[in-house]
Each structure stands twice: as C-alpha cells, then as structure tokens.
Motif scaffolding. Structure first.
Motif, PDB file in Angstrom:
ATOM      1  N   ALA A  76      24.799  46.197  84.253  1.00  0.00           N
ATOM      2  CA  ALA A  76      23.525  46.227  83.525  1.00  0.00           C
ATOM      3  C   ALA A  76      22.363  46.054  84.500  1.00  0.00           C
ATOM      4  O   ALA A  76      21.330  46.731  84.378  1.00  0.00           O
ATOM      5  N   GLY A  77      22.510  45.176  85.478  1.00  0.00           N
ATOM      6  CA  GLY A  77      21.466  44.983  86.484  1.00  0.00           C
ATOM      7  C   GLY A  77      21.256  46.236  87.319  1.00  0.00           C
ATOM      8  O   GLY A  77      20.115  46.622  87.617  1.00  0.00           O
ATOM      9  N   ALA A  78      22.353  46.883  87.720  1.00  0.00           N
ATOM     10  CA  ALA A  78      22.250  48.117  88.501  1.00  0.00           C
ATOM     11  C   ALA A  78      21.585  49.221  87.681  1.00  0.00           C
ATOM     12  O   ALA A  78      20.745  49.972  88.193  1.00  0.00           O
ATOM     13  N   LEU A  79      21.935  49.315  86.417  1.00  0.00           N
ATOM     14  CA  LEU A  79      21.329  50.324  85.536  1.00  0.00           C
ATOM     15  C   LEU A  79      19.833  50.061  85.353  1.00  0.00           C
ATOM     16  O   LEU A  79      19.027  50.999  85.360  1.00  0.00           O
ATOM     17  N   LEU A 101      32.875  40.010  82.012  1.00  0.00           N
ATOM     18  CA  LEU A 101      31.487  39.663  81.751  1.00  0.00           C
ATOM     19  C   LEU A 101      30.640  39.790  83.022  1.00  0.00           C
ATOM     20  O   LEU A 101      29.525  40.322  82.974  1.00  0.00           O
ATOM     21  N   ALA A 102      31.176  39.358  84.137  1.00  0.00           N
ATOM     22  CA  ALA A 102      30.459  39.483  85.410  1.00  0.00           C
ATOM     23  C   ALA A 102      30.255  40.950  85.780  1.00  0.00           C
ATOM     24  O   ALA A 102      29.174  41.339  86.245  1.00  0.00           O
ATOM     25  N   ALA A 103      31.271  41.788  85.563  1.00  0.00           N
ATOM     26  CA  ALA A 103      31.149  43.219  85.843  1.00  0.00           C
ATOM     27  C   ALA A 103      30.105  43.853  84.930  1.00  0.00           C
ATOM     28  O   ALA A 103      29.312  44.705  85.368  1.00  0.00           O
ATOM     29  N   PHE A 104      30.068  43.431  83.664  1.00  0.00           N
ATOM     30  CA  PHE A 104      29.074  43.955  82.731  1.00  0.00           C
ATOM     31  C   PHE A 104      27.660  43.576  83.168  1.00  0.00           C
ATOM     32  O   PHE A 104      26.751  44.409  83.160  1.00  0.00           O
ATOM     33  N   VAL A 105      27.458  42.320  83.554  1.00  0.00           N
ATOM     34  CA  VAL A 105      26.131  41.867  83.988  1.00  0.00           C
ATOM     35  C   VAL A 105      25.707  42.617  85.250  1.00  0.00           C
ATOM     36  O   VAL A 105      24.561  43.051  85.370  1.00  0.00           O
TER      37      VAL A 105
END
Length: 186
Positions: free
Chosen positions: A25-28, A18-22
């Motif tokens: 998503a922030g970088a994108l 979940l942390a990697a996904f967040v």
C-alpha cells in the motif's frame, strides 16, 4: 504442543501478510504521488526540487522535459545527466533519446539563427545520443527518425558554410554521405 506451533505459525503468517499489505500500500501510494508530480510537470507546472530528488528516475526525466519545454536547456541537461545510468535498458534509451532531442532542438535554433559554428557540435551530440539510444533499443522509430533529421541537418549546415567553388568540387562527396529518406516500412 502441535496445537501451539500451529497457532504461532498462523499468527506469524497473518503478521507477515499484514506487513506485506502495508508495504504494498505504501509503494502504491508513492507511485500515485510520483504520477501526480509527473502530470504537473507535463502540464507545465513546476514541482519543488525536494520532491523530485527523492523520486523515481521517471520523475526526474519528466522534470528535464519540463525544463526543455521552458527552454531552460542547461537545467534540463544537468537533470538528464543525473539519470543517464539509472534503471534498465529501456529507461536509459529514453533518457538518451530525450538528451538527443534537447541537443537537436538547440542545434535547430542555432541553425535558424545562422550560427552554424554553434549548431554543428550540437547536431553531432544529438546524433551521438540517438545512436546510444538505438544501441539500447533498436526498435525505437522516434529515435531513428530524429537521427535521420540530425544527419540531414549537419550536411545542410556544411553546404551553407562552404564557398561556392568548394561546394561544386565536393558536391558528389556531400551527396554520398547523406542517407536517403525511407520510403515505407521494411
């Protein structure tokens, strides 16, 4: 005991995912914002400085291009000088190529206005920037072509500035320094 360890491991893996996904998503989202700002600059609309300062080097390169389009050469030069040594070799080559374009455009404007003494150092700086760009990316055809243009601009200006007697005496020397136009791909 084993069941508890397995349970904790699964929850830790889920939290890590979940942390990697967040983070992704922030970088994108940041990339999307930078691309929107670059589109604005390329279309001729200015962007607030505070948005550019925290952005990627590509955003600053787009801002330098915007300044060049608006003939605000000093601002373009200062923007390019901030990003010359950022990122990888390809980006550095692009930054130096754009620096060469900036100098070459100024040199051509000065040459058209018959300000030869101002145009000569600008053409020399353009050639230097193109050579640095080609040292970083030798396959850049645009940099090769623009280097050829800058090399042809300088002898033309030398010839205009010389008296007729000197021109006749140095005619053979002048033409030995001018490279020929390429006649196709190698």
């Amino acid at each position: 005991m084993i069941r508890t360890i397995r349970h904790i491991t699964l929850w830790a893996a889920l939290a890590l995912s979940l942390a990697a996904f967040v983070y992704s998503a922030g970088a994108l989202y940041g990339i999307h914002q930078n691309n929107d700002l670059i589109r604005q600059l390329v279309s001729g609309k200015d962007v607030a400085v505070n948005k550019v300062i925290g952005g990627e080097p590509e955003l600053r390169l787009a801002r330098a291009f915007y300044f060049k389009q608006k003939h605000r050469y000093d601002e373009a030069l200062s923007t390019l000088s901030l990003i010359m040594d950022k990122s990888g070799r390809d980006f550095q080559a692009k930054a130096r190529y754009n620096l060469g374009n900036l100098y070459l455009e100024q040199a051509m404007q000065q040459a058209k206005a018959m300000n030869i003494n101002e145009a000569m150092p600008l053409a020399g700086l353009a050639k230097q920037a193109y050579r640095q760009s080609l040292a970083l990316n030798s396959g850049d055809w645009d940099a090769k072509y623009n280097l050829e243009v800058a090399m042809r601009l300088l002898p033309e200006m030398d010839r205009v500035d010389m008296p007729d007697d000197e021109l006749k005496n140095q005619k053979s020397q002048l033409w030995t320094t001018v490279p020929g136009f390429p006649r196709g791909l190698p």
